[in-house]
Motif scaffolding. Structure first.
Motif, PDB file in Angstrom:
ATOM      1  N   VAL A 138      91.509  95.642 125.352  1.00 61.34           N
ATOM      2  CA  VAL A 138      90.603  96.762 125.077  1.00 61.34           C
ATOM      3  C   VAL A 138      89.871  96.529 123.758  1.00 61.34           C
ATOM      4  CG1 VAL A 138      90.556  99.205 124.412  1.00 61.34           C
ATOM      5  CG2 VAL A 138      91.815  98.486 126.458  1.00 61.34           C
ATOM      6  N   ARG A 139      90.613  96.124 122.745  1.00 63.78           N
ATOM      7  CA  ARG A 139      90.003  95.876 121.427  1.00 63.78           C
ATOM      8  C   ARG A 139      88.989  94.728 121.507  1.00 63.78           C
ATOM      9  NH1 ARG A 139      91.662  97.717 116.681  1.00 63.78           N
ATOM     10  NH2 ARG A 139      93.760  98.193 117.458  1.00 63.78           N
ATOM     11  N   THR A 140      89.301  93.698 122.285  1.00 61.75           N
ATOM     12  CA  THR A 140      88.390  92.562 122.425  1.00 61.75           C
ATOM     13  C   THR A 140      87.083  92.986 123.096  1.00 61.75           C
ATOM     14  OG1 THR A 140      90.292  91.068 122.636  1.00 61.75           O
ATOM     15  CG2 THR A 140      88.156  90.232 123.343  1.00 61.75           C
ATOM     16  N   ALA A 151      73.389 101.668 129.480  1.00 60.41           N
ATOM     17  CA  ALA A 151      73.417 101.501 130.927  1.00 60.41           C
ATOM     18  C   ALA A 151      74.574 100.589 131.315  1.00 60.41           C
ATOM     19  CB  ALA A 151      72.090 100.911 131.410  1.00 60.41           C
ATOM     20  N   LEU A 152      75.204 100.885 132.417  1.00 63.73           N
ATOM     21  CA  LEU A 152      76.336 100.084 132.886  1.00 63.73           C
ATOM     22  C   LEU A 152      75.907  98.644 133.147  1.00 63.73           C
ATOM     23  CD1 LEU A 152      79.265  99.867 134.003  1.00 63.73           C
ATOM     24  CD2 LEU A 152      78.324 100.537 136.231  1.00 63.73           C
ATOM     25  N   ASP A 153      76.686  97.704 132.646  1.00 66.53           N
ATOM     26  CA  ASP A 153      76.473  96.284 132.917  1.00 66.53           C
ATOM     27  C   ASP A 153      77.183  95.962 134.229  1.00 66.53           C
ATOM     28  OD1 ASP A 153      76.565  93.501 133.078  1.00 66.53           O
ATOM     29  OD2 ASP A 153      76.740  93.241 130.903  1.00 66.53           O
ATOM     30  N   SER A 175      82.926  91.367 136.959  1.00 66.85           N
ATOM     31  CA  SER A 175      83.901  90.452 136.355  1.00 66.85           C
ATOM     32  C   SER A 175      85.239  91.150 136.146  1.00 66.85           C
ATOM     33  CB  SER A 175      83.362  89.916 135.028  1.00 66.85           C
ATOM     34  OG  SER A 175      82.224  89.109 135.231  1.00 66.85           O
ATOM     35  N   VAL A 176      85.200  92.417 135.737  1.00 70.13           N
ATOM     36  CA  VAL A 176      86.436  93.196 135.604  1.00 70.13           C
ATOM     37  C   VAL A 176      87.161  93.246 136.950  1.00 70.13           C
ATOM     38  CG1 VAL A 176      87.356  95.527 135.260  1.00 70.13           C
ATOM     39  CG2 VAL A 176      85.698  94.608 133.653  1.00 70.13           C
ATOM     40  N   ALA A 177      86.409  93.545 138.004  1.00 70.81           N
ATOM     41  CA  ALA A 177      86.998  93.640 139.344  1.00 70.81           C
ATOM     42  C   ALA A 177      87.575  92.304 139.791  1.00 70.81           C
ATOM     43  CB  ALA A 177      85.945  94.125 140.337  1.00 70.81           C
ATOM     44  N   GLU A 178      86.879  91.211 139.490  1.00 68.92           N
ATOM     45  CA  GLU A 178      87.370  89.884 139.868  1.00 68.92           C
ATOM     46  C   GLU A 178      88.669  89.547 139.136  1.00 68.92           C
ATOM     47  OE1 GLU A 178      84.133  87.317 138.994  1.00 68.92           O
ATOM     48  OE2 GLU A 178      82.947  87.933 140.742  1.00 68.92           O
ATOM     49  N   PRO A 182      84.054  86.329 130.802  1.00 69.57           N
ATOM     50  CA  PRO A 182      85.478  86.001 130.569  1.00 69.57           C
ATOM     51  C   PRO A 182      86.245  87.149 129.912  1.00 69.57           C
ATOM     52  CG  PRO A 182      84.066  84.175 129.911  1.00 69.57           C
ATOM     53  CD  PRO A 182      83.162  85.340 130.157  1.00 69.57           C
ATOM     54  N   THR A 183      85.590  87.852 128.984  1.00 74.23           N
ATOM     55  CA  THR A 183      86.232  88.982 128.317  1.00 74.23           C
ATOM     56  C   THR A 183      86.492  90.114 129.297  1.00 74.23           C
ATOM     57  OG1 THR A 183      85.155  88.421 126.228  1.00 74.23           O
ATOM     58  CG2 THR A 183      85.998  90.657 126.436  1.00 74.23           C
ATOM     59  N   ALA A 184      85.509  90.392 130.150  1.00 77.20           N
ATOM     60  CA  ALA A 184      85.663  91.444 131.144  1.00 77.20           C
ATOM     61  C   ALA A 184      86.766  91.103 132.144  1.00 77.20           C
ATOM     62  CB  ALA A 184      84.339  91.664 131.868  1.00 77.20           C
ATOM     63  N   LYS A 185      86.845  89.822 132.548  1.00 80.47           N
ATOM     64  CA  LYS A 185      87.879  89.410 133.492  1.00 80.47           C
ATOM     65  C   LYS A 185      89.276  89.562 132.900  1.00 80.47           C
ATOM     66  CE  LYS A 185      87.534  86.080 136.381  1.00 80.47           C
ATOM     67  NZ  LYS A 185      87.386  84.772 137.067  1.00 80.47           N
TER      68      LYS A 185
END
Length: 253
Positions: free
Chosen positions: A43-45, A92-94, A100-103, A59-62
């Motif tokens: 979360v902090r990252t 706006a949502l990226d 990437s989060v979902a992956e 990569p951060t989102a994943k």
């Protein structure tokens, strides 16, 4: 509009702290289930990336998605939480970062055992938790025969795979929870069917019909037509019905 773009070191530190708190607040307001489980090092990252460069690298989102999955957070809750980040930042949502989060979540969820009573794909009860609730109601609710019943909403199976895709399962879980909120019902997804243990009342029966209709509207008709059957809750028969739509005979809707 608040901007979290690159600033002086002092301003950047303040912005990160502010964004972190805003994200946490918005996530709680939009349905985060267990507050003590929200904060993770990832979360902090993510906050640092968005505060300094106005973006979250793939990569951060994943890594965030993977961490959420390891902690037993459902895909729906994970994606809603990430949307809350951009709402907190007034940006706006990226969509690429959300993907990437979902992956990252999916890669871990496919190999990790469940850590809670909640199924990570749907946000509904796990099979073990659902069967335990049936046993509890059957055992300790015997003094009130007929107070609970079981409904099974059978859905069309996926056409080209063994199971529905996880994005549809997430929407399915959201729909069931939304339609049955406040009814006292417990729901589980298994084998292309929603199993629902519910207190019997006229209002709850009406809500179940609305739930069936909401499911049929999902996925551009992929879950239509659905069939719903009701079963009396009676000891071992109810436990058997929880895992088989043909365990007992009853009328269908």
């Amino acid at each position: 509009m608040t901007s979290f773009r690159t600033k002086s070191r002092a301003e950047c530190t303040f912005s990160r702290h502010l964004l972190l708190r805003r994200w946490q607040t918005v996530s709680y307001q939009t349905g985060w289930r267990f507050r003590a489980d929200w904060f993770l090092p990832e979360v902090r990252t993510v906050v640092a990336s968005l505060a300094t460069s106005a973006m979250v690298p793939a990569p951060t989102a994943k890594l965030l998605g993977a961490a959420r999955a390891r902690n037993g957070v459902s895909i729906s809750e994970t994606m809603n939480d990430f949307r809350a980040l951009f709402a907190a930042a007034e940006q706006a949502l990226d969509v690429d970062a959300l993907q990437s989060v979902a992956e990252g979540w999916a890669e871990v969820a496919e190999t990790s055992p469940p850590l809670s009573c909640t199924d990570v794909y749907t946000g509904l009860a796990t099979q073990a938790h659902f069967q335990r609730r049936i046993h509890e109601v059957s055992t300790f609710g015997a003094q009130r025969p007929g107070s609970h019943a079981l409904a099974i909403i059978s859905l069309p199976g996926p056409r080209d795979s063994r199971s529905h895709c996880w994005t549809l399962l997430a929407r399915l879980g959201e729909a069931v929870k939304g339609e049955l909120h406040g009814t006292g019902a417990v729901a589980m997804y298994q084998n292309s069917a929603i199993h629902i243990l519910f207190p019997v009342s006229e209002n709850n029966l009406s809500r179940l019909l609305e739930c069936k209709a909401a499911l049929e509207a999902l996925g551009e008709g992929r879950l239509w037509p659905a069939r719903m059957k009701f079963y009396p809750l009676s000891g071992a028969a109810a436990a058997t019905a929880a895992t088989s739509t043909t365990a007992v005979q009853d009328s269908s809707c």
